[in-house]
Write a protein that holds these residues in place. Structure first.
Motif, PDB file in Angstrom:
ATOM      1  N   GLU A  12     -72.887  18.373 -17.890  1.00 16.82           N
ATOM      2  CA  GLU A  12     -72.842  18.290 -16.422  1.00 16.82           C
ATOM      3  C   GLU A  12     -74.220  17.991 -15.865  1.00 16.82           C
ATOM      4  O   GLU A  12     -74.373  17.224 -14.920  1.00 16.82           O
ATOM      5  CB  GLU A  12     -72.326  19.631 -15.860  1.00 16.82           C
ATOM      6  CG  GLU A  12     -72.361  19.737 -14.339  1.00 16.82           C
ATOM      7  CD  GLU A  12     -71.345  18.842 -13.668  1.00 16.82           C
ATOM      8  OE1 GLU A  12     -71.469  18.597 -12.455  1.00 16.82           O
ATOM      9  OE2 GLU A  12     -70.419  18.367 -14.366  1.00 16.82           O
ATOM     10  N   LEU A  13     -75.246  18.585 -16.476  1.00 20.32           N
ATOM     11  CA  LEU A  13     -76.622  18.372 -16.033  1.00 20.32           C
ATOM     12  C   LEU A  13     -77.063  16.936 -16.240  1.00 20.32           C
ATOM     13  O   LEU A  13     -77.794  16.382 -15.434  1.00 20.32           O
ATOM     14  CB  LEU A  13     -77.553  19.328 -16.797  1.00 20.32           C
ATOM     15  CG  LEU A  13     -79.036  19.307 -16.422  1.00 20.32           C
ATOM     16  CD1 LEU A  13     -79.232  19.718 -14.978  1.00 20.32           C
ATOM     17  CD2 LEU A  13     -79.828  20.207 -17.350  1.00 20.32           C
ATOM     18  N   GLU A 198     -75.800  25.610 -14.137  1.00  9.13           N
ATOM     19  CA  GLU A 198     -75.001  25.040 -13.050  1.00  9.13           C
ATOM     20  C   GLU A 198     -75.858  24.811 -11.812  1.00  9.13           C
ATOM     21  O   GLU A 198     -75.723  23.780 -11.133  1.00  9.13           O
ATOM     22  CB  GLU A 198     -73.834  25.975 -12.722  1.00  9.13           C
ATOM     23  CG  GLU A 198     -72.756  25.993 -13.799  1.00  9.13           C
ATOM     24  CD  GLU A 198     -71.694  27.042 -13.529  1.00  9.13           C
ATOM     25  OE1 GLU A 198     -71.895  27.868 -12.599  1.00  9.13           O
ATOM     26  OE2 GLU A 198     -70.670  27.045 -14.234  1.00  9.13           O
ATOM     27  N   SER A 201     -77.972  21.824 -12.440  1.00  9.40           N
ATOM     28  CA  SER A 201     -77.140  20.625 -12.334  1.00  9.40           C
ATOM     29  C   SER A 201     -76.940  20.226 -10.880  1.00  9.40           C
ATOM     30  O   SER A 201     -77.008  19.041 -10.522  1.00  9.40           O
ATOM     31  CB  SER A 201     -75.788  20.874 -13.005  1.00  9.40           C
ATOM     32  OG  SER A 201     -74.897  19.812 -12.756  1.00  9.40           O
ATOM     33  N   ARG A 205     -78.029  16.722  -9.020  1.00  9.76           N
ATOM     34  CA  ARG A 205     -77.025  15.920  -8.322  1.00  9.76           C
ATOM     35  C   ARG A 205     -77.449  15.687  -6.872  1.00  9.76           C
ATOM     36  O   ARG A 205     -77.320  14.585  -6.341  1.00  9.76           O
ATOM     37  CB  ARG A 205     -75.674  16.634  -8.375  1.00  9.76           C
ATOM     38  CG  ARG A 205     -74.527  15.788  -7.848  1.00  9.76           C
ATOM     39  CD  ARG A 205     -73.193  16.471  -8.145  1.00  9.76           C
ATOM     40  NE  ARG A 205     -73.038  16.660  -9.580  1.00  9.76           N
ATOM     41  CZ  ARG A 205     -72.679  15.700 -10.414  1.00  9.76           C
ATOM     42  NH1 ARG A 205     -72.483  14.476  -9.973  1.00  9.76           N
ATOM     43  NH2 ARG A 205     -72.549  15.945 -11.695  1.00  9.76           N
TER      44      ARG A 205
END
Length: 346
Positions: A12-13, A198, A201, A205
């Motif tokens: 995800e990162l 998270e 990440s 983003r």
């Protein structure tokens, strides 16, 4: 945390971000108090100078100035109302069409002002319809050109902010510390390690995804929370964070990527230099039609490590570009507490 969960967090990162297609934007915005004030003052200055050509005495100049103002002021206010009301429709047009429409509305506003004067003066006097239309078009062309240049002036500041934000997120010091903290927590506290990844990440983003000129304050607060959650793991008890967030203030429009650099400054100059750490407080409050935003931090012995002020200057400039005279930005160091205080329209 299972290996699959850790792998998923790292994926995800590192997931590539697809930028949305560029959309046509409004190239000039007349819906701001500062723009209205400057437009009125500019037109009145032009009228005052123009009246000098038709008067050889002060009394005659005052009479001529009053007559021309009676035509010019309704015209310029009519143009401001029309362009502001048609803001969303104008945004759908190409840049050249927006400028042409602005000039055409100026000619229409000039005729409107001339019609009002004609009603006051009476039927016997000649009515300069063509001159009024051309004058309205010319003045509106100047106003549109100034507003377009002002809008373009926002883009370098936004670009600088995005680049600075991206550098802050990927600089080795921050990134390696965050990943090392996550690795150290994998066995000791898997849930906290996953939460850290998270948050990291989300910061990546936010820095990479294209943003509009303005976002809501609630979005910026959420980004700042992600950043502070990572730093709380890094500094532990040395970083004491307090949030006082007014839900009514969340809808206020602010520049994208404006709050996180301020809380990062608070950590850098308040927590890092102090062995005992520091207290950082983020406050938002709605007061009538104004939203007050504060970021405060204690500094070691009343003195923080001096910085170059780039982040503060960038935030100040972008607030003024977005809200003009309706935005306020102040900093102060009082009794060992450094505060950044901002005001934006609600």
């Amino acid at each position: 945390m299972k290996d699959s969960q850790l792998l998923s967090a790292f994926q995800e990162l590192s997931r590539p971000v697809v930028l949305p297609p560029k959309k046509e934007n409004l190239i000039f915005d007349a819906c701001q108090v500062g723009v209205v004030l400057r437009a009125v003052l500019f037109v009145e200055a032009v009228v005052a100078v123009g009246a000098l050509f038709f008067a050889d005495a002060w009394l005659a100049w005052i009479q001529r100035f009053a007559l021309l103002s009676a035509a010019a002021l309704p015209g310029v206010l009519g143009w401001l109302v029309l362009t502001c009301s048609a803001k969303r429709l104008l945004a759908r047009l190409p840049s050249a069409a927006q400028q042409a429409t602005g000039v055409a509305l100026g000619a229409l506003s000039g005729l409107y002002g001339c019609a009002l004067v004609a009603l006051v003066v009476g039927q016997g006097a000649p009515v300069p319809w063509l001159a009024s239309a051309l004058a309205g078009a010319l003045v509106s062309a100047v106003l549109v050109a100034v507003l377009v240049l002002r809008a373009k002036g926002r883009m370098p500041a936004d670009t600088t902010a995005r680049l600075a934000e991206l550098q802050a997120r990927i600089r080795p010091h921050f990134l390696f510390n965050s990943l090392n903290s996550a690795i150290a927590l994998v066995r000791e506290d898997p849930a906290k390690a996953e939460s850290l990844l998270e948050d990291l990440s989300e910061l990546f983003r936010h820095a990479l995804v294209a943003k509009a000129d303005a976002v809501t304050l609630a979005e910026e607060v959420q980004v700042a929370r992600h950043y502070m959650a990572i730093e709380e793991i890094r500094f532990g008890e040395r970083l004491r964070v307090e949030w006082a967030i007014d839900p009514r203030a969340g809808s206020a429009k602010v520049p994208a990527l404006f709050l996180q650099p301020l809380v990062e400054n608070a950590v850098k100059h308040g927590v890092e230099p102090s062995p005992t750490g520091a207290e950082v407080k983020i406050t938002t409050q709605r007061r009538g039609q104004v939203v007050v935003i504060k970021v405060t931090n204690t500094v070691p012995a009343g003195q923080g490590k001096p910085g170059n002020g780039v982040a503060l200057e960038n935030v100040r400039d972008r607030l003024r570009l977005l809200h003009d005279v309706q935005a306020q930005f102040q900093t102060a160091l009082i009794e060992g507490v450094y505060q950044v205080r901002m005001e934006v329209p609600a």
